[in-house]
Design an enzyme around this catalytic site. Sequence first.
Site, PDB file in Angstrom:
ATOM      1  N   HIS A  42       0.843  -1.189   0.000  1.00  0.00           N
ATOM      2  CA  HIS A  42       0.000   0.000   0.000  1.00  0.00           C
ATOM      3  C   HIS A  42       0.881   1.242   0.000  1.00  0.00           C
ATOM      4  O   HIS A  42       1.805   1.362   0.815  1.00  0.00           O
ATOM      5  CB  HIS A  42      -0.928   0.029   1.209  1.00  0.00           C
ATOM      6  CG  HIS A  42      -1.817   1.233   1.251  1.00  0.00           C
ATOM      7  ND1 HIS A  42      -2.842   1.420   0.346  1.00  0.00           N
ATOM      8  CD2 HIS A  42      -1.804   2.340   2.045  1.00  0.00           C
ATOM      9  CE1 HIS A  42      -3.439   2.568   0.603  1.00  0.00           C
ATOM     10  NE2 HIS A  42      -2.828   3.145   1.619  1.00  0.00           N
ATOM     11  N   SER A  43       0.606   2.182  -0.912  1.00  0.00           N
ATOM     12  CA  SER A  43       1.301   3.465  -0.979  1.00  0.00           C
ATOM     13  C   SER A  43       2.811   3.246  -1.143  1.00  0.00           C
ATOM     14  O   SER A  43       3.239   2.645  -2.138  1.00  0.00           O
ATOM     15  CB  SER A  43       0.958   4.295   0.264  1.00  0.00           C
ATOM     16  OG  SER A  43       1.200   5.660   0.056  1.00  0.00           O
TER      17      SER A  43
END
Length: 253
Positions: free
Chosen positions: A99-100
Amino acid sequence: MTGAADVRSTGPGRWFHRPAPWPDARLRLVCVPHAGAGAAAYGAWGDRLPADVELVGVRLPGRENRLREPPFHDWPSLTGAFADALDEQVRSPYVLFGHSMGAMLVYETVVRGTGRRPERVILSGCRAPAVRRALPAIHGLPDERFREELGRLAGTPREVLADPRLMAVLEPMLRADIRLAETWSHRDPPPVPVPVTTFRGADDEVAPAEAVAAWRTLAPRGIRSHRVPGGHFCLHDRAPEFFRLLARELSLC
């Protein structure tokens, strides 16, 4: 940065956390956290995943049981160390989820060339590498402004930001992670050598729709894309919708 005084460890208890070890699992989901986070970001996922999938959380230096280890400050060093640990300590078949900033590390790892490629990469809340960041950089701001922006982005708990002693310990790692994320770019990015799945929040200001859609040009092995209600942390804020889609993706691997 790495060097003679580097005290980082590559032991299996350092890089990876397995809440419920399962050597005979059909599939392993290796989860790389966002900037400033650790394996605890995925601690509750084990009960939400399909029954035949083993959860493997990633712990980067500078947090959790690696708090005394210096964080990485450059992508080649981080990617090389993580890829080596992955090859040594995670059995196939596996899927890499990030994520990210974690998705950025997933991308860097698979295009670098691990010994055993994942079945698929799942990239959540992440712009494609040739797309410029959507928000102004914060990693070089003075302490007070930096902490204000961290609170606005919602990635760091407010009780952590409000604790001066804790922030004194964590801030170097937070700045290092966010600097990596904010300076990440490729003018001519290499394609992803495995199938890709993307997730994005409908209201995500960090990774807006166009920035995530640009992954399509880097996915010659195929891509599936999902939009989830919510912002940058929709995977936590809208967990039921997210996990229904994630379970479907894992069932197809």
